[in-house]
Design a protein around this motif. Structure first.
Motif, mmCIF file in Angstrom:
data_model
loop_
_atom_site.group_PDB
_atom_site.id
_atom_site.type_symbol
_atom_site.label_atom_id
_atom_site.label_comp_id
_atom_site.label_asym_id
_atom_site.label_seq_id
_atom_site.Cartn_x
_atom_site.Cartn_y
_atom_site.Cartn_z
ATOM 1 N N ILE A 20 11.380 5.006 7.666
ATOM 2 C CA ILE A 20 10.260 5.023 6.805
ATOM 3 C C ILE A 20 9.501 6.211 6.676
ATOM 4 C CG2 ILE A 20 8.277 3.665 6.120
ATOM 5 C CD1 ILE A 20 9.486 1.258 7.302
ATOM 6 N N GLU A 21 8.965 6.729 7.944
ATOM 7 C CA GLU A 21 8.003 7.636 8.005
ATOM 8 C C GLU A 21 8.806 8.987 7.727
ATOM 9 O OE1 GLU A 21 5.308 6.728 7.750
ATOM 10 O OE2 GLU A 21 3.901 6.272 9.532
ATOM 11 N N THR A 22 10.112 9.221 7.937
ATOM 12 C CA THR A 22 10.919 10.249 7.834
ATOM 13 C C THR A 22 11.139 10.610 6.418
ATOM 14 O OG1 THR A 22 11.690 10.247 9.958
ATOM 15 C CG2 THR A 22 12.819 11.558 8.422
ATOM 16 N N TYR A 79 15.994 0.585 0.134
ATOM 17 C CA TYR A 79 14.499 0.143 -0.181
ATOM 18 C C TYR A 79 13.771 1.530 -0.837
ATOM 19 C CZ TYR A 79 15.163 -4.735 1.451
ATOM 20 O OH TYR A 79 15.466 -5.654 1.621
ATOM 21 N N GLU A 80 13.773 2.495 -0.098
ATOM 22 C CA GLU A 80 13.109 3.817 -0.331
ATOM 23 C C GLU A 80 13.512 4.333 -1.766
ATOM 24 O OE1 GLU A 80 10.373 5.190 0.638
ATOM 25 O OE2 GLU A 80 10.196 4.427 2.551
ATOM 26 N N ILE A 81 14.860 4.237 -2.014
ATOM 27 C CA ILE A 81 15.626 4.674 -3.353
ATOM 28 C C ILE A 81 15.070 3.715 -4.325
ATOM 29 C CG2 ILE A 81 17.667 4.995 -4.811
ATOM 30 C CD1 ILE A 81 18.890 5.520 -1.768
ATOM 31 N N GLN A 92 1.338 1.387 -6.624
ATOM 32 C CA GLN A 92 2.443 0.548 -5.899
ATOM 33 C C GLN A 92 2.306 1.087 -4.224
ATOM 34 O OE1 GLN A 92 4.237 -1.992 -6.915
ATOM 35 N NE2 GLN A 92 2.879 -1.878 -8.551
ATOM 36 N N ASP A 93 2.322 2.169 -3.894
ATOM 37 C CA ASP A 93 2.220 2.648 -2.442
ATOM 38 C C ASP A 93 0.867 2.097 -1.686
ATOM 39 O OD1 ASP A 93 4.288 3.779 -0.879
ATOM 40 O OD2 ASP A 93 2.906 5.636 -0.446
ATOM 41 N N TYR A 94 -0.184 2.189 -2.403
ATOM 42 C CA TYR A 94 -1.236 1.646 -1.850
ATOM 43 C C TYR A 94 -0.970 0.116 -1.265
ATOM 44 C CZ TYR A 94 -5.892 -0.651 -1.026
ATOM 45 O OH TYR A 94 -7.105 -1.334 -0.603
HETATM 46 C C1 LIG Z 1 7.245 3.529 0.070
HETATM 47 C C2 LIG Z 1 6.755 4.300 1.408
HETATM 48 N N1 LIG Z 1 7.609 4.583 2.421
HETATM 49 C C3 LIG Z 1 6.936 5.359 3.393
HETATM 50 C C4 LIG Z 1 5.613 5.672 3.382
HETATM 51 C C5 LIG Z 1 4.965 6.542 4.584
HETATM 52 N N2 LIG Z 1 4.340 5.688 5.409
HETATM 53 C C6 LIG Z 1 4.822 5.253 2.468
HETATM 54 N N3 LIG Z 1 3.517 5.352 2.519
HETATM 55 N N4 LIG Z 1 5.402 4.381 1.460
#
Ligand SMILES: Cc1ncc(CN)c(N)n1
Length: 229
Positions: A147-149, A217-219, A54-56
């Protein structure tokens, strides 16, 4: 229009003030059970593989978002060094996408047949909305910092002494948890704070909303990786 001002009465920057003010949701994003399980060496490997696939997909969508932040920096920033920081981040995504491909083959994750799940689709849609020319540089760069943090703080936790991160996951944790990535996040934070200091209060409010949206969204993204959709 009113000015946003620089953080609180104690002289904290705006982003540091928000991080304190919204501590419970901030910690839900940066100390999620998925991350704590990596740190404790108990992570479910299918969950890790789900996260990887999913992260890709997310990072592929992060490229046009970051390109839009770069474009806004070129047009709206009053400091030429912003462009260099953002360009560096954009350039490193090429290496990051290659890393995902080699990691996926190691874990037998099939990237090209992985379908994006709901939480990922929603997050990517949010990124697309931020890329609109109607969204200001201030709001976009604040979201970029958040997002990066979240990834930096989360994965750095798995590298702390006393953590029991499995050896085969150390490389993943180092990608975002390393000190260099931490400095990069601080540079973005510095940009966001400088912009917020001069911004009108309605833009500061929108940036705070974007920060909170990123956390949420991150959670959801971590929850999705754990198998909750
Ligand atoms: C969901 C998510 N959030 C943040 C990052 C970091 N760029 C990432 N790779 N993926």
């Amino acid at each position: 229009m009113e000015r946003g001002g620089n953080g609180d009465a104690n002289g904290k920057s705006t982003t540091a003030t928000w991080t304190n003010l919204h501590r419970p949701i901030y910690e839900r994003a940066t100390r999620h059970p998925f991350i704590l399980a990596i740190r404790e060496g108990t992570v479910d490997i299918p969950a890790f593989k789900r996260w990887l696939g999913q992260d890709y997909i997310f990072v592929r969508d992060f490229v046009p978002f970051l390109a839009s932040v770069l474009l806004k920096a070129c047009k709206q920033s009053d400091d030429p060094s912003d462009m260099e920081v953002i360009l560096g981040g954009l350039a490193s995504l090429s290496d990051e996408l290659s890393w995902f491909k080699s990691e996926a083959s190691k874990w037998d994750v099939h990237l090209y047949t992985t379908a994006p799940q709901k939480a990922n689709l929603e997050y990517c849609r949010f990124l697309q909305s931020l890329a609109s020319p109607e969204v200001s540089y201030i709001v976009a760069v604040t979201a970029f910092w958040a997002i990066e943090t979240v990834y930096q703080e989360s994965f750095a936790l798995c590298l702390e002494s006393g953590s029991e991160t499995p050896a085969e996951l150390i490389d993943t944790c180092r990608r975002w948890g390393n000190a260099g990535f931490g400095q990069y996040c601080q540079s973005i934070q510095g940009i966001a704070d400088r912009c917020l200091e001069k911004a009108p209060s309605d833009e500061v409010k929108k940036a705070e909303e974007a920060f909170l949206s990123v956390l949420s969204y991150e959670i959801n993204f971590w929850n999705m990786s754990c198998g909750e959709s």
